[in-house]
Design an enzyme around this catalytic site. Structure first.
Site, PDB file in Angstrom:
ATOM      1  N   ASP A 184       4.219  23.545 -39.327  1.00  0.00           N
ATOM      2  CA  ASP A 184       3.778  22.173 -39.359  1.00  0.00           C
ATOM      3  C   ASP A 184       3.832  21.702 -40.824  1.00  0.00           C
ATOM      4  O   ASP A 184       3.704  22.514 -41.728  1.00  0.00           O
ATOM      5  CB  ASP A 184       2.336  22.161 -38.814  1.00  0.00           C
ATOM      6  CG  ASP A 184       1.611  20.866 -39.050  1.00  0.00           C
ATOM      7  OD1 ASP A 184       2.096  19.839 -38.560  1.00  0.00           O
ATOM      8  OD2 ASP A 184       0.552  20.890 -39.711  1.00  0.00           O
TER       9      ASP A 184
ATOM     10  N   ASP B  93      -1.912  20.723 -33.168  1.00  0.00           N
ATOM     11  CA  ASP B  93      -1.021  21.884 -33.143  1.00  0.00           C
ATOM     12  C   ASP B  93      -1.420  22.908 -32.082  1.00  0.00           C
ATOM     13  O   ASP B  93      -0.630  23.807 -31.768  1.00  0.00           O
ATOM     14  CB  ASP B  93      -1.014  22.583 -34.512  1.00  0.00           C
ATOM     15  CG  ASP B  93      -0.584  21.650 -35.636  1.00  0.00           C
ATOM     16  OD1 ASP B  93       0.338  20.850 -35.394  1.00  0.00           O
ATOM     17  OD2 ASP B  93      -1.143  21.740 -36.734  1.00  0.00           O
TER      18      ASP B  93
ATOM     19  N   ASP C 113      -2.418  23.903 -38.423  1.00  0.00           N
ATOM     20  CA  ASP C 113      -3.845  23.855 -38.754  1.00  0.00           C
ATOM     21  C   ASP C 113      -4.624  22.842 -37.916  1.00  0.00           C
ATOM     22  O   ASP C 113      -5.829  22.933 -37.817  1.00  0.00           O
ATOM     23  CB  ASP C 113      -4.032  23.517 -40.241  1.00  0.00           C
ATOM     24  CG  ASP C 113      -3.579  22.098 -40.561  1.00  0.00           C
ATOM     25  OD1 ASP C 113      -2.606  21.640 -39.935  1.00  0.00           O
ATOM     26  OD2 ASP C 113      -4.201  21.456 -41.412  1.00  0.00           O
TER      27      ASP C 113
END
Ligand code: ADP
Ligand code: MG
Length: 287
Positions: free
Chosen positions: A38, A236, A232
């Site tokens: 990410d 996600d 995080d």
């Protein structure tokens, strides 16, 4: 595979701040051949700051008042920017977060919209003439957002997040381990490419809606790859759960940690190649 050597491996990892949920996750880490990261908060520090603003003080006040209701790091950056300037925020009558697009707030009975091009076009606001301004900011790696009040364009606000110092080294180490490294983000293509370039990632999947992140992982798995996902945020969690190995990093929200197989304490990216090295060393010793 002896349970003892697995325990030694996970114990060694834990000493460095790499927490495997179970021994089977260490074995599966050994089989990985792709890793998806990410962008915000994983590759970057997740502490963005406002770098540019075009518009008047009244627009800035409405913009920040609207963002006060959002928990997004972009929103925190905008609110912090006005706090520095002693601007008193207005009361918000109604608020909606539109994940992947931006926000909408009702202030003084007027609709305030803040977000990307897609948000504006969805609301019938033509912002084509600002495309060049937006593109310029994005090429610099900034996230540029448009502001509209009462259906009328009022300004652009740009926010920049810096990459973690060790990100280029960590990514190089992952690539040297033979992993395909991919960046996944909801941010626009230009910003994503600019950040990817800074850290040495050649493979970028951008403009992904939060609910689409897991599907992107599935698509990579369909090509026969064993995929790790590193993230995080709350957004996600579904992708972390579906990945062959989900890695929660940093201050990681509770939801992300729960969905993950591995937790990296403190957000140190170098611990990811380290986890992979430990898995290889452990499994090779067993064989
Ligand atoms: P990321 O994957 O980087 O965490 P998100 O999916 O959270 O990205 O957001 C994607 C895009 O949606 C942002 O780049 C921004 O343009 C827009 N956006 C999201 N939240 C906000 C907000 N609070 N204010 C303005 N724009 C936002
Ligand atoms: Mg994010």
């Amino acid at each position: 595979a002896t349970p003892t050597s697995i325990m030694v491996g996970t114990g060694k990892a834990a000493e460095s701040g790499i927490l495997f949920k179970g021994g089977e996750h260490l074995e599966r880490t050994h089989q990985l051949n792709a890793i998806v990261l990410d962008k915000t908060g994983t590759i970057t520090k997740g502490k963005p700051e406002v770098t540019d603003f075009t518009g008047d003080i009244e627009t800035l006040k409405l913009l920040a008042s609207a963002e006060k209701g959002s928990e997004h790091p972009l929103a925190e950056a905008i609110v912090a920017y006005t706090t520095e300037q002693d601007i008193t925020l207005a009361d918000v009558e109604d608020f909606d977060a539109i994940p992947g697009y931006g926000i909408r707030a009702l202030i003084n009975s007027e609709n305030v919209l803040v977000g990307n091009r897609k948000l504006m076009s969805q609301n019938g606001i033509d912002t084509n003439i600002f495309d060049e301004d937006l593109s310029k900011l994005e090429t610099e790696g900034k996230t540029a957002m448009l502001v509209a009040v009462g259906g009328v364009f009022k300004g652009i606000v740009a926010v920049a997040d810096t990459i973690k110092e060790n990100a280029p080294e960590a990514i190089k180490m992952l690539q040297d381990e033979g992993l395909e490294v991919i960046m996944l983000t909801g941010d626009n293509e230009r910003t994503a490419q600019a950040i990817a370039k800074q850290v040495g990632i050649h493979n970028v999947i951008s403009e992904v809606l939060p609910e689409e992140k897991a599907d992107k992982i599935k698509a990579i798995q369909k090509t026969g790859k064993k995929v790790a996902m590193v993230g995080d945020g709350v957004n996600d969690a579904p992708a972390l759960a579906i990945a062959d190995i989900g890695i929660a990093i940093g201050t990681g929200t509770e939801v992300a940690i729960e969905a993950a197989d591995v937790t990296i304490l403190g957000g140190e990216l170098l611990l990811i190649p380290k986890a992979i090295k430990i898995s290889h060393a452990t499994i090779k010793n067993i064989k």
